[in-house]
Design a protein around this motif. Structure first.
Motif, PDB file in Angstrom:
ATOM      1  N   MET A   1      -6.714   6.221   2.319  1.00 24.69           N
ATOM      2  CA  MET A   1      -6.834   5.012   3.100  1.00 24.69           C
ATOM      3  C   MET A   1      -5.461   4.345   3.202  1.00 24.69           C
ATOM      4  O   MET A   1      -4.758   4.231   2.216  1.00 24.69           O
ATOM      5  CB  MET A   1      -7.839   4.071   2.446  1.00 24.69           C
ATOM      6  CG  MET A   1      -7.838   2.682   3.038  1.00 24.69           C
ATOM      7  SD  MET A   1      -9.156   1.633   2.423  1.00 24.69           S
ATOM      8  CE  MET A   1     -10.487   2.245   3.413  1.00 24.69           C
ATOM      9  N   ILE A   2      -5.120   3.915   4.385  1.00 22.15           N
ATOM     10  CA  ILE A   2      -3.857   3.218   4.611  1.00 22.15           C
ATOM     11  C   ILE A   2      -4.069   1.733   4.358  1.00 22.15           C
ATOM     12  O   ILE A   2      -5.011   1.133   4.879  1.00 22.15           O
ATOM     13  CB  ILE A   2      -3.352   3.454   6.048  1.00 22.15           C
ATOM     14  CG1 ILE A   2      -3.076   4.949   6.246  1.00 22.15           C
ATOM     15  CG2 ILE A   2      -2.127   2.616   6.332  1.00 22.15           C
ATOM     16  CD1 ILE A   2      -2.716   5.323   7.664  1.00 22.15           C
ATOM     17  N   LEU A   3      -3.193   1.153   3.551  1.00 20.24           N
ATOM     18  CA  LEU A   3      -3.281  -0.276   3.261  1.00 20.24           C
ATOM     19  C   LEU A   3      -2.840  -1.088   4.469  1.00 20.24           C
ATOM     20  O   LEU A   3      -1.909  -0.694   5.185  1.00 20.24           O
ATOM     21  CB  LEU A   3      -2.389  -0.634   2.074  1.00 20.24           C
ATOM     22  CG  LEU A   3      -2.831  -0.151   0.706  1.00 20.24           C
ATOM     23  CD1 LEU A   3      -1.745  -0.423  -0.319  1.00 20.24           C
ATOM     24  CD2 LEU A   3      -4.121  -0.813   0.296  1.00 20.24           C
ATOM     25  N   PRO A   4      -3.474  -2.240   4.701  1.00 21.96           N
ATOM     26  CA  PRO A   4      -2.982  -3.146   5.732  1.00 21.96           C
ATOM     27  C   PRO A   4      -1.561  -3.602   5.381  1.00 21.96           C
ATOM     28  O   PRO A   4      -1.128  -3.468   4.230  1.00 21.96           O
ATOM     29  CB  PRO A   4      -3.958  -4.324   5.671  1.00 21.96           C
ATOM     30  CG  PRO A   4      -5.184  -3.780   5.006  1.00 21.96           C
ATOM     31  CD  PRO A   4      -4.693  -2.729   4.064  1.00 21.96           C
ATOM     32  N   PRO A   5      -0.827  -4.164   6.335  1.00 23.52           N
ATOM     33  CA  PRO A   5       0.517  -4.682   6.020  1.00 23.52           C
ATOM     34  C   PRO A   5       0.462  -5.655   4.840  1.00 23.52           C
ATOM     35  O   PRO A   5      -0.528  -6.349   4.634  1.00 23.52           O
ATOM     36  CB  PRO A   5       0.935  -5.389   7.308  1.00 23.52           C
ATOM     37  CG  PRO A   5       0.116  -4.748   8.380  1.00 23.52           C
ATOM     38  CD  PRO A   5      -1.185  -4.365   7.736  1.00 23.52           C
ATOM     39  N   SER A   6       1.537  -5.685   4.073  1.00 29.92           N
ATOM     40  CA  SER A   6       1.555  -6.486   2.840  1.00 29.92           C
ATOM     41  C   SER A   6       1.434  -7.985   3.081  1.00 29.92           C
ATOM     42  O   SER A   6       1.051  -8.720   2.174  1.00 29.92           O
ATOM     43  CB  SER A   6       2.813  -6.193   2.035  1.00 29.92           C
ATOM     44  OG  SER A   6       3.960  -6.567   2.756  1.00 29.92           O
ATOM     45  N   ASP A   7       1.728  -8.443   4.301  1.00 27.50           N
ATOM     46  CA  ASP A   7       1.591  -9.873   4.573  1.00 27.50           C
ATOM     47  C   ASP A   7       0.181 -10.255   5.037  1.00 27.50           C
ATOM     48  O   ASP A   7      -0.071 -11.394   5.405  1.00 27.50           O
ATOM     49  CB  ASP A   7       2.638 -10.334   5.593  1.00 27.50           C
ATOM     50  CG  ASP A   7       2.528  -9.630   6.935  1.00 27.50           C
ATOM     51  OD1 ASP A   7       1.801  -8.619   7.045  1.00 27.50           O
ATOM     52  OD2 ASP A   7       3.186 -10.099   7.886  1.00 27.50           O
ATOM     53  N   THR A   8      -0.747  -9.318   4.975  1.00 25.49           N
ATOM     54  CA  THR A   8      -2.141  -9.551   5.346  1.00 25.49           C
ATOM     55  C   THR A   8      -2.876 -10.210   4.183  1.00 25.49           C
ATOM     56  O   THR A   8      -2.747  -9.772   3.038  1.00 25.49           O
ATOM     57  CB  THR A   8      -2.833  -8.205   5.674  1.00 25.49           C
ATOM     58  OG1 THR A   8      -2.110  -7.566   6.719  1.00 25.49           O
ATOM     59  CG2 THR A   8      -4.272  -8.405   6.095  1.00 25.49           C
ATOM     60  N   PRO A   9      -3.652 -11.273   4.458  1.00 27.80           N
ATOM     61  CA  PRO A   9      -4.433 -11.890   3.384  1.00 27.80           C
ATOM     62  C   PRO A   9      -5.387 -10.875   2.758  1.00 27.80           C
ATOM     63  O   PRO A   9      -5.907  -9.982   3.438  1.00 27.80           O
ATOM     64  CB  PRO A   9      -5.219 -13.000   4.092  1.00 27.80           C
ATOM     65  CG  PRO A   9      -4.447 -13.285   5.332  1.00 27.80           C
ATOM     66  CD  PRO A   9      -3.825 -11.982   5.734  1.00 27.80           C
ATOM     67  N   LEU A  10      -5.625 -11.030   1.472  1.00 29.94           N
ATOM     68  CA  LEU A  10      -6.518 -10.094   0.782  1.00 29.94           C
ATOM     69  C   LEU A  10      -7.920 -10.089   1.382  1.00 29.94           C
ATOM     70  O   LEU A  10      -8.589  -9.061   1.368  1.00 29.94           O
ATOM     71  CB  LEU A  10      -6.587 -10.411  -0.709  1.00 29.94           C
ATOM     72  CG  LEU A  10      -5.433  -9.900  -1.558  1.00 29.94           C
ATOM     73  CD1 LEU A  10      -5.641 -10.283  -3.021  1.00 29.94           C
ATOM     74  CD2 LEU A  10      -5.265  -8.404  -1.439  1.00 29.94           C
TER      75      LEU A  10
END
Length: 90
Positions: A1-10
């Protein structure tokens, strides 16, 4: 699974992505209580809980007189902000 961009809220991360992120950071999931995790760094050890609206961290014996230090981070914070705060230690 690809993580959303790091600036995305949890709160915009699917649960499997959050679990993958914690594993990548060296956290171990409790086999009985799947919302509970532990992590050990060179200078500290912590327990993490994936609560309904926040990530709670308890740094073990990290405070004055060996007291545990507990902090909570709302899922509205970005993953990079939570990561910087949690993994910086107590």
């Amino acid at each position: 699974m690809i993580l959303p961009p790091s600036d995305t809220p949890l709160y915009n991360h699917p649960l499997p992505a959050i679990e993958q992120w914690l594993k990548q950071r060296g956290c171990q999931q409790d086999r009985r209580e799947l919302h509970c995790w532990t992590v050990e760094q060179r200078d500290w050890k912590a327990e993490l809980w994936l609560d309904i609206d926040q990530l709670t961290v308890r740094y073990l014996k990290a405070g004055e007189n060996g007291q545990d230090v507990q902090r909570s981070f709302k899922y509205s914070l970005s993953r990079q902000d939570v990561e910087a705060a949690v993994f910086a230690g107590p």
